[in-house]
Design a protein around this motif. Structure first.
Motif, PDB file in Angstrom:
ATOM      1  N   LEU A   1       4.914 -63.625  -2.575  1.00 22.43           N
ATOM      2  CA  LEU A   1       3.927 -62.655  -3.065  1.00 22.43           C
ATOM      3  C   LEU A   1       4.522 -61.814  -4.190  1.00 22.43           C
ATOM      4  O   LEU A   1       3.819 -61.433  -5.132  1.00 22.43           O
ATOM      5  N   CYS A   2       5.808 -61.541  -4.102  1.00 24.30           N
ATOM      6  CA  CYS A   2       6.449 -60.699  -5.108  1.00 24.30           C
ATOM      7  C   CYS A   2       6.524 -61.376  -6.473  1.00 24.30           C
ATOM      8  O   CYS A   2       6.746 -60.700  -7.488  1.00 24.30           O
TER       9      CYS A   2
ATOM     10  N   TYR B   1      -5.458 -57.535  -4.930  1.00 26.68           N
ATOM     11  CA  TYR B   1      -4.755 -57.992  -3.729  1.00 26.68           C
ATOM     12  C   TYR B   1      -5.390 -59.242  -3.141  1.00 26.68           C
ATOM     13  O   TYR B   1      -4.702 -60.054  -2.525  1.00 26.68           O
ATOM     14  N   GLY B   2      -6.705 -59.398  -3.293  1.00 27.14           N
ATOM     15  CA  GLY B   2      -7.342 -60.623  -2.828  1.00 27.14           C
ATOM     16  C   GLY B   2      -6.803 -61.826  -3.571  1.00 27.14           C
ATOM     17  O   GLY B   2      -6.428 -62.843  -2.974  1.00 27.14           O
ATOM     18  N   ALA B   3      -6.736 -61.703  -4.909  1.00 25.87           N
ATOM     19  CA  ALA B   3      -6.193 -62.795  -5.729  1.00 25.87           C
ATOM     20  C   ALA B   3      -4.715 -63.024  -5.431  1.00 25.87           C
ATOM     21  O   ALA B   3      -4.210 -64.147  -5.556  1.00 25.87           O
ATOM     22  N   LEU B   4      -4.020 -61.973  -5.026  1.00 25.22           N
ATOM     23  CA  LEU B   4      -2.601 -62.089  -4.682  1.00 25.22           C
ATOM     24  C   LEU B   4      -2.391 -63.076  -3.537  1.00 25.22           C
ATOM     25  O   LEU B   4      -1.346 -63.737  -3.451  1.00 25.22           O
ATOM     26  N   THR B   5      -3.394 -63.194  -2.673  1.00 30.92           N
ATOM     27  CA  THR B   5      -3.262 -64.052  -1.494  1.00 30.92           C
ATOM     28  C   THR B   5      -3.914 -65.424  -1.675  1.00 30.92           C
ATOM     29  O   THR B   5      -3.983 -66.204  -0.725  1.00 30.92           O
ATOM     30  N   ASP B   6      -4.395 -65.736  -2.872  1.00 26.66           N
ATOM     31  CA  ASP B   6      -5.070 -67.014  -3.110  1.00 26.66           C
ATOM     32  C   ASP B   6      -4.204 -68.197  -2.678  1.00 26.66           C
ATOM     33  O   ASP B   6      -3.025 -68.285  -3.044  1.00 26.66           O
ATOM     34  N   GLY B   7      -4.798 -69.107  -1.919  1.00 22.47           N
ATOM     35  CA  GLY B   7      -4.138 -70.351  -1.577  1.00 22.47           C
ATOM     36  C   GLY B   7      -3.075 -70.269  -0.503  1.00 22.47           C
ATOM     37  O   GLY B   7      -2.442 -71.279  -0.188  1.00 22.47           O
TER      38      GLY B   7
ATOM     39  N   ALA C   1       3.517 -75.582   4.923  1.00 19.94           N
ATOM     40  CA  ALA C   1       3.012 -75.778   3.564  1.00 19.94           C
ATOM     41  C   ALA C   1       2.080 -74.635   3.174  1.00 19.94           C
ATOM     42  O   ALA C   1       1.195 -74.248   3.940  1.00 19.94           O
ATOM     43  N   GLY C   2       2.307 -74.073   1.991  1.00 19.06           N
ATOM     44  CA  GLY C   2       1.451 -73.003   1.497  1.00 19.06           C
ATOM     45  C   GLY C   2       1.781 -71.623   2.024  1.00 19.06           C
ATOM     46  O   GLY C   2       1.033 -70.669   1.789  1.00 19.06           O
ATOM     47  N   ALA C   3       2.906 -71.485   2.733  1.00 14.28           N
ATOM     48  CA  ALA C   3       3.311 -70.179   3.252  1.00 14.28           C
ATOM     49  C   ALA C   3       4.101 -69.402   2.204  1.00 14.28           C
ATOM     50  O   ALA C   3       4.748 -69.989   1.337  1.00 14.28           O
ATOM     51  N   SER C   4       4.041 -68.091   2.300  1.00 13.52           N
ATOM     52  CA  SER C   4       4.877 -67.238   1.455  1.00 13.52           C
ATOM     53  C   SER C   4       5.978 -66.629   2.307  1.00 13.52           C
ATOM     54  O   SER C   4       5.856 -66.521   3.528  1.00 13.52           O
ATOM     55  N   LEU C   5       7.053 -66.232   1.661  1.00  9.72           N
ATOM     56  CA  LEU C   5       8.175 -65.588   2.342  1.00  9.72           C
ATOM     57  C   LEU C   5       8.664 -64.440   1.475  1.00  9.72           C
ATOM     58  O   LEU C   5       9.049 -64.646   0.321  1.00  9.72           O
ATOM     59  N   ASP C   6       8.635 -63.227   2.033  1.00 10.43           N
ATOM     60  CA  ASP C   6       9.066 -62.045   1.283  1.00 10.43           C
ATOM     61  C   ASP C   6       9.761 -61.062   2.202  1.00 10.43           C
ATOM     62  O   ASP C   6       9.456 -60.966   3.401  1.00 10.43           O
TER      63      ASP C   6
END
Length: 366
Positions: free
Chosen positions: A21-22, A281-287, A259-264
């Motif tokens: 996300l960052c 923030y919605g677009a930040l989480t796309d996909g 697959a498709g996970a984020s790590l921060d």
């Protein structure tokens, strides 16, 4: 340890590295703001029939009855036109003058299903999606900022229904702006439905009382019928409290394996949120299929906490599970925050993050 292996025993060559996300700084065009004014993905399939009233709260059954009738009464309220022409205010046909209350205000605490009912009203209203709009108060103010006041009026004035979730009543300037906008839309024959958040200093039941809501929107009060919905937070009915966090190693392995996970890192994510406007923030989480966070700790200040609330809302809307290490989500906010004017927002964020944390348990092997 191999040079291609992380400290947690993960080979980044054999397992795809997770997203971050960052690393995202999305830009959202105005036309996307308009197109996305529909119920969020979590509420795509909700209907009045899928709302399960608490048998101990008759007001919930009554709310379904009243809202069903309200939706049915909106049929044929407007002439049809093409969405493109409506955007610029052309091709309008005369409308019937509004009679009686043209709005409903859902008055209840967090977790009683107000958004479920609001989305069900949107789905039940007999009009094509282009003639109905659904968004949070923040999304509506962002739309005004993107299009300008007059263009927003033109864009929405041919709609049969505008649903506003989480009406923010703690900013007098925005409240006046949106109240003026709604007045223009009511004059154009648009029906309204709203839920709201607590004003600073309004503690009591953890909800914003209908009488205060109607006073804040002043001249619009005659257009709203208050509909009280009593009950406890459904997300915690018979369910456990915030689940215990996992270890950094478990969270990291799950992120690489999903697959498709984020790590921060949680503190770094909080810093990043300060550089991204909450409207994005919605677009930040796309996909994303999941959000994995390490080193969750209490948020340091109220500005950071309010940004986290918005992110929690967007993740919950999109049903993105959240796997975390560090402290449990019910320890995110200080006692001072939980006893202050924004307490309802913080409790909602805890409730929603707790639900997403339960959803994420299956990501950890064994």
């Amino acid at each position: 340890m191999s040079s291609t292996t992380t400290a947690f025993g993960i080979d980044p060559i054999s397992e795809a590295a997770p997203l971050s996300l960052c690393a995202r700084e999305p830009h959202v065009p105005a036309d996307r703001l308009v197109a996305e004014m529909v119920p969020p993905p979590r509420f795509d399939s909700v209907r009045f029939a899928t709302y399960i009233p608490d048998p101990n709260q008759p007001s919930q059954t009554e709310a379904v009855r009243v809202l069903s009738g309200f939706a049915a009464g909106l049929g044929g309220a407007h002439a049809i036109g093409t969405p493109k022409r409506r955007l610029f205010g052309f091709g309008k046909a005369p409308k019937k003058a509004p009679t009686g209350p043209r709005g409903v205000y859902l008055d209840g605490g967090y977790g009683v299903g107000k958004t479920h009912l609001l989305a069900s009203l949107w789905h039940a209203t007999p009009a094509e999606p282009a003639l109905k709009a659904f968004g949070t108060f923040v999304e509506l103010t962002n739309l005004v900022g993107a299009l300008g006041f007059q263009k927003t009026v033109q864009t929405l004035s041919d709609h049969r229904l505008l649903c506003i979730d989480e009406f923010e009543l703690d900013d007098p300037g925005d409240t006046v702006l949106v109240s003026t906008l709604l007045g223009k839309l009511v004059d154009a024959g648009v029906a309204l439905a709203a839920t709201s958040n607590t004003l600073p200093g309004k503690l009591g039941e953890g909800r914003f009382a209908a009488v205060d809501f109607l006073r804040e929107i002043q001249g619009l009060s005659a257009h709203f019928r208050p509909l009280r919905i009593d009950g406890e937070d459904y997300r915690h009915r018979g369910l456990p409290e915030a689940p215990a966090p996992f270890s950094d190693q478990q969270v990291t392995k799950a992120a690489y394996a999903t697959a498709g996970a984020s790590l921060d890192d949680f503190p770094h994510l909080l810093d990043h949120l300060a550089r991204v406007h909450p409207s994005r923030y919605g677009a930040l989480t796309d996909g994303l299929s999941a959000v994995c966070l390490t080193d969750v700790r209490p948020v340091p200040d109220q500005s950071t906490a309010l940004r986290l609330v918005v992110l929690a809302d967007r993740l919950y809307d999109r049903e993105v599970p959240v796997l975390a290490s560090g402290m449990p989500f019910d320890q995110l906010f200080s006692e001072e925050m939980l006893n202050g004017g924004y307490r309802k927002k913080y409790f909602r964020a805890i409730s929603r993050l707790t639900a997403l944390a339960r959803d994420a348990k299956g990501l950890v092997a064994g």
